[in-house]
Design a protein around this motif. Structure first.
Motif, PDB file in Angstrom:
ATOM      1  N   PHE A  90       0.819  -1.213   0.000  1.00  0.00           N
ATOM      2  CA  PHE A  90       0.000   0.000   0.000  1.00  0.00           C
ATOM      3  C   PHE A  90       0.853   1.264   0.000  1.00  0.00           C
ATOM      4  O   PHE A  90       0.339   2.355   0.262  1.00  0.00           O
ATOM      5  CB  PHE A  90      -0.905   0.009   1.239  1.00  0.00           C
ATOM      6  N   LYS A  91       2.127   1.139  -0.297  1.00  0.00           N
ATOM      7  CA  LYS A  91       3.017   2.290  -0.150  1.00  0.00           C
ATOM      8  C   LYS A  91       2.676   3.463  -1.056  1.00  0.00           C
ATOM      9  O   LYS A  91       2.982   4.613  -0.734  1.00  0.00           O
ATOM     10  CB  LYS A  91       4.475   1.873  -0.349  1.00  0.00           C
ATOM     11  N   GLU A  92       2.023   3.203  -2.203  1.00  0.00           N
ATOM     12  CA  GLU A  92       1.664   4.298  -3.096  1.00  0.00           C
ATOM     13  C   GLU A  92       0.242   4.806  -2.866  1.00  0.00           C
ATOM     14  O   GLU A  92      -0.222   5.693  -3.570  1.00  0.00           O
ATOM     15  CB  GLU A  92       1.823   3.852  -4.553  1.00  0.00           C
ATOM     16  N   HIS A 102      -6.376  -3.396   4.429  1.00  0.00           N
ATOM     17  CA  HIS A 102      -5.154  -3.357   3.626  1.00  0.00           C
ATOM     18  C   HIS A 102      -3.977  -3.916   4.432  1.00  0.00           C
ATOM     19  O   HIS A 102      -3.145  -4.669   3.910  1.00  0.00           O
ATOM     20  CB  HIS A 102      -4.836  -1.924   3.195  1.00  0.00           C
ATOM     21  N   ILE A 103      -3.920  -3.522   5.698  1.00  0.00           N
ATOM     22  CA  ILE A 103      -2.832  -3.971   6.559  1.00  0.00           C
ATOM     23  C   ILE A 103      -2.893  -5.480   6.764  1.00  0.00           C
ATOM     24  O   ILE A 103      -1.888  -6.180   6.671  1.00  0.00           O
ATOM     25  CB  ILE A 103      -2.880  -3.248   7.918  1.00  0.00           C
ATOM     26  N   GLN A 104      -4.102  -5.982   7.033  1.00  0.00           N
ATOM     27  CA  GLN A 104      -4.238  -7.412   7.288  1.00  0.00           C
ATOM     28  C   GLN A 104      -3.893  -8.236   6.046  1.00  0.00           C
ATOM     29  O   GLN A 104      -3.251  -9.291   6.142  1.00  0.00           O
ATOM     30  CB  GLN A 104      -5.656  -7.733   7.752  1.00  0.00           C
ATOM     31  N   ALA A 147      -4.382  -5.581  14.031  1.00  0.00           N
ATOM     32  CA  ALA A 147      -3.996  -6.565  13.017  1.00  0.00           C
ATOM     33  C   ALA A 147      -3.517  -7.855  13.679  1.00  0.00           C
ATOM     34  O   ALA A 147      -2.879  -7.828  14.729  1.00  0.00           O
ATOM     35  CB  ALA A 147      -2.892  -5.999  12.122  1.00  0.00           C
ATOM     36  N   LYS A 148      -3.843  -8.975  13.069  1.00  0.00           N
ATOM     37  CA  LYS A 148      -3.448 -10.284  13.591  1.00  0.00           C
ATOM     38  C   LYS A 148      -2.153 -10.726  12.924  1.00  0.00           C
ATOM     39  O   LYS A 148      -2.088 -10.846  11.694  1.00  0.00           O
ATOM     40  CB  LYS A 148      -4.543 -11.316  13.334  1.00  0.00           C
TER      41      LYS A 148
END
Length: 369
Positions: A90-92, A102-104, A147-148
């Motif tokens: 997701f850096k952009e 998105h993180i998960q 987040a897991k």
């Protein structure tokens, strides 16, 4: 300061000034919508959740680089941060548009190809960047929260400790110039980079000590650099006479190199992570001792200290952990448990009683004679 005004075109203009005096405005078809927006902004200011609506347009990569540039990091941490950013799917994205989902999804993707400990390092760095963005009012919430992460194996299951005969085999088949490097890892507990960073002046042959004051960091010859040890790892290791003799023979027969008088290296330069690990792989294959790493020799050293009755603080100082809790978290399974101590104490008690009984019987027999 906030206000709502009707425009000549019939639309309603709502505006306010933030804490630094910057004006923000939006236009609405209905006054009630304009008022609701103002109310939401006011509530966010009162609750401390206000963020500049335009600040979150920056991409995560841009924010991460800004944040990383002002961190006081060791070279190793900086490298891990670069790797974490490169791996971020997701850096952009605009930072305000990044969601917990998105993180998960990112964590799940990393878990399919990286060890749980590495995933955790990347996650912690990314989460720290998001927390800083919340603190600087760039975003309202950290999307990493909740987040897991993949479960790490229990240390006693994940840690491999070579047996004494395996270390012996490695030393026997290793080249003369490399065996002392193995010995320093196995009998002084130095990390790969700490052993590679040793110079002649670091060894006090009379007092039998090794001073750990630097390490070599980097995977290749081009990237390798001399840096201080990990935080809290500068130390003096009190070593056995036998190890001092091994090092003395190494200096006499192999010698040192460079104006700094480096002890270990190849091709006229000190070891880097890859060159030391490559040579070790050749040794372990020749010795047929399995997949042990150079770092496992450090575990071997610690296991020996613990088996000989050394306490937590003694081990901590010997291996250069910043706190005793790190030592306990890493090696607690190697210390005798309460059950082990109870059995040992019971055995000693029984031995004492039975020995006294046997002595008493022998005394009576001798007297009767």
């Amino acid at each position: 300061m906030a206000s709502i005004q009707k425009r000549p075109d019939g639309r309603w203009r709502a505006r306010y000034r933030d804490g630094v005096g910057k004006e923000h405005a939006r236009h609405f078809a209905r006054k009630i919508d304009a008022q609701q927006w103002i109310n939401e902004v006011t509530a966010s200011v009162v609750t401390g959740r206000y963020v500049d609506p335009k600040a979150g347009k920056i991409t995560f990569a841009q924010w991460f680089e800004q944040w990383a540039a002002v961190q006081v990091w060791a070279t190793g941490t900086k490298l891990k941060a670069e790797q974490a950013l490169a791996a971020a799917t997701f850096k952009e994205f605009q930072i305000r548009a990044i969601l917990p989902s998105h993180i998960q999804a990112w964590v799940k993707g990393l878990s399919a190809r990286l060890a749980p400990a590495t995933v955790k390092v990347y996650y912690n760095l990314v989460s720290s960047a998001f927390r800083a963005a919340v603190t600087d009012k760039v975003i309202a919430e950290n999307p990493c929260a909740g987040a897991k992460l993949p479960r790490e194996r229990r240390r006693e299951a994940a840690m491999t400790v070579p047996a004494p005969e395996q270390v012996k085999s490695a030393l026997q088949v290793a080249p003369e110039w490399f065996a002392p490097y193995i010995a320093v890892c196995a009998f002084a507990g130095l990390r790969l980079g700490e052993a590679a960073g040793l110079q002649l002046a670091d060894v006090d042959f009379l007092r039998r000590t090794i001073n750990v004051s630097r390490q070599i960091q980097g995977n290749t010859k081009a990237a390798a650099e001399v840096v201080p040890p990990k935080h809290g790892s500068e130390r003096v290791v009190y070593v056995a006479e036998e190890l001092v003799q091994i090092l003395a023979r190494h200096v006499e027969t192999v010698g040192v190199f460079g104006k700094e008088q480096w002890l270990f290296g190849t091709g006229g330069t000190y070891f880097n992570r890859n060159s030391a690990a490559d040579r070790w792989r050749q040794v372990r294959e020749a010795a047929d001792i399995g997949e042990f790493t150079l770092h496992d020799l450090r575990h071997f050293f610690v296991s020996g200290l613990i088996a000989d009755g050394c306490d937590v603080v003694t081990v901590q100082r010997a291996v250069g952990h910043a706190t005793p809790s790190i030592t306990l978290n890493t090696y607690s399974h190697l210390w005798p448990t309460a059950e082990d101590k109870t059995r040992t104490a019971g055995s000693r008690l029984i031995a004492t009683v039975l020995a006294d009984s046997a002595d008493s019987v022998r005394t009576k027999e001798a007297t009767s004679l």
